[in-house]
Design a protein around this motif. Structure first.
Motif, PDB file in Angstrom:
ATOM      1  N   ASP A   6       0.828  -1.208   0.000  1.00 23.21           N
ATOM      2  CA  ASP A   6       0.000   0.000   0.000  1.00 23.21           C
ATOM      3  C   ASP A   6       0.862   1.258   0.000  1.00 23.21           C
ATOM      4  OD1 ASP A   6      -2.314  -1.501  -0.002  1.00 23.21           O
ATOM      5  OD2 ASP A   6      -2.656  -1.322   2.175  1.00 23.21           O
ATOM      6  N   GLN A   7       1.913   1.219   0.786  1.00 23.87           N
ATOM      7  CA  GLN A   7       2.797   2.379   0.874  1.00 23.87           C
ATOM      8  C   GLN A   7       3.485   2.628  -0.485  1.00 23.87           C
ATOM      9  OE1 GLN A   7       5.787   1.916   3.887  1.00 23.87           O
ATOM     10  NE2 GLN A   7       6.605   3.962   3.624  1.00 23.87           N
ATOM     11  N   SER A   8       3.910   1.568  -1.170  1.00 31.32           N
ATOM     12  CA  SER A   8       4.576   1.751  -2.478  1.00 31.32           C
ATOM     13  C   SER A   8       3.602   2.291  -3.522  1.00 31.32           C
ATOM     14  CB  SER A   8       5.217   0.444  -2.947  1.00 31.32           C
ATOM     15  OG  SER A   8       4.236  -0.530  -3.234  1.00 31.32           O
ATOM     16  N   LEU A   9       2.316   1.896  -3.410  1.00 35.08           N
ATOM     17  CA  LEU A   9       1.305   2.437  -4.324  1.00 35.08           C
ATOM     18  C   LEU A   9       1.101   3.929  -4.097  1.00 35.08           C
ATOM     19  CD1 LEU A   9      -1.375  -0.413  -4.311  1.00 35.08           C
ATOM     20  CD2 LEU A   9       0.035   0.323  -6.258  1.00 35.08           C
ATOM     21  N   VAL A  10       1.049   4.318  -2.830  1.00 30.92           N
ATOM     22  CA  VAL A  10       0.856   5.731  -2.497  1.00 30.92           C
ATOM     23  C   VAL A  10       2.050   6.554  -2.999  1.00 30.92           C
ATOM     24  CG1 VAL A  10       0.753   7.366  -0.563  1.00 30.92           C
ATOM     25  CG2 VAL A  10      -0.666   5.316  -0.540  1.00 30.92           C
ATOM     26  N   GLN A  29       9.414  -1.207  -6.075  1.00 32.23           N
ATOM     27  CA  GLN A  29       9.128  -1.793  -4.764  1.00 32.23           C
ATOM     28  C   GLN A  29       7.810  -2.568  -4.813  1.00 32.23           C
ATOM     29  OE1 GLN A  29       8.645   0.928  -1.463  1.00 32.23           O
ATOM     30  NE2 GLN A  29       8.839  -0.692   0.051  1.00 32.23           N
ATOM     31  N   PHE A  30       6.817  -2.043  -5.502  1.00 31.79           N
ATOM     32  CA  PHE A  30       5.529  -2.721  -5.641  1.00 31.79           C
ATOM     33  C   PHE A  30       5.718  -4.094  -6.290  1.00 31.79           C
ATOM     34  CE2 PHE A  30       1.872  -3.784  -8.325  1.00 31.79           C
ATOM     35  CZ  PHE A  30       0.877  -3.878  -7.353  1.00 31.79           C
ATOM     36  N   LEU A  31       6.463  -4.152  -7.376  1.00 32.15           N
ATOM     37  CA  LEU A  31       6.684  -5.420  -8.081  1.00 32.15           C
ATOM     38  C   LEU A  31       7.474  -6.410  -7.208  1.00 32.15           C
ATOM     39  CD1 LEU A  31       7.461  -4.074 -11.681  1.00 32.15           C
ATOM     40  CD2 LEU A  31       5.381  -5.250 -10.883  1.00 32.15           C
ATOM     41  N   GLU A  32       8.473  -5.891  -6.520  1.00 34.63           N
ATOM     42  CA  GLU A  32       9.287  -6.754  -5.644  1.00 34.63           C
ATOM     43  C   GLU A  32       8.435  -7.355  -4.523  1.00 34.63           C
ATOM     44  OE1 GLU A  32      12.955  -6.245  -2.471  1.00 34.63           O
ATOM     45  OE2 GLU A  32      12.813  -4.823  -4.139  1.00 34.63           O
ATOM     46  N   LEU A  33       7.610  -6.530  -3.893  1.00 37.38           N
ATOM     47  CA  LEU A  33       6.787  -7.006  -2.771  1.00 37.38           C
ATOM     48  C   LEU A  33       5.697  -7.966  -3.242  1.00 37.38           C
ATOM     49  CD1 LEU A  33       6.485  -3.662  -0.781  1.00 37.38           C
ATOM     50  CD2 LEU A  33       7.672  -5.733  -0.028  1.00 37.38           C
ATOM     51  N   THR A  34       5.056  -7.666  -4.348  1.00 30.79           N
ATOM     52  CA  THR A  34       4.007  -8.568  -4.834  1.00 30.79           C
ATOM     53  C   THR A  34       4.591  -9.893  -5.279  1.00 30.79           C
ATOM     54  OG1 THR A  34       4.058  -7.478  -6.971  1.00 30.79           O
ATOM     55  CG2 THR A  34       2.324  -6.808  -5.441  1.00 30.79           C
TER      56      THR A  34
END
Length: 147
Positions: free
Chosen positions: A125-129, A135-140
């Motif tokens: 959520d934080q990377s989306l904001v 970071q979003f791709l790495e976390l997902t």
């Protein structure tokens, strides 16, 4: 000065939840105003301790003591304030409290994994904001690789 002269159980009973200290004549005596009073089981006869938190459950129960023709009634919460009461009670009960953890390792592992997963969702959520695509791709990818 008020103190517990002697506190010995008649017997001790342990079940899953409580430790019960059963008292009888001549096994429990207190000193009050330099006078020795002996326990007589007219009202309360036991001290009940919760094994989960080691707290006395029946603090309001009245214990009766006698010296000759004189009787005194004391609630357990007042007896708990007497000198050496806690020490003598601990000497009796320590062996009845097993220090085994009440939570299994499997339960701990489950809670930790749930916390890690919640943290990953929070970071996503934080990377989306922040608009941080890397970071979003790495976390997902981390999240889906651990399913």
């Amino acid at each position: 000065m008020q103190s517990v002269k002697m506190l010995k159980p008649y017997y001790v009973k342990k079940d899953e939840r409580f430790v019960r200290i059963i008292l009888a004549f001549q096994y429990f005596s207190v000193v009050m105003d330099d006078q020795l009073y002996h326990f007589i089981p007219l009202e309360a006869r036991e001290i009940v301790i919760d094994r989960y938190n080691r707290e006395i459950v029946n603090k309001q129960d009245q214990f009766v003591f006698q010296k000759g023709v004189n009787y005194i009634k004391l609630p357990l919460y007042k007896l708990m304030k007497f000198e050496s009461f806690e020490e003598q009670l601990n000497n009796i009960t320590d062996e009845y409290f097993d220090e085994q953890p009440r939570v299994t390792q499997a339960e701990v592992d489950l809670v930790v994994s749930q916390l890690v997963e919640q943290n990953i969702y929070r970071l996503i959520d934080q990377s989306l904001v922040q608009g941080d695509k890397d970071q979003f791709l790495e976390l997902t990818s981390y999240l889906y690789s651990n399913e």
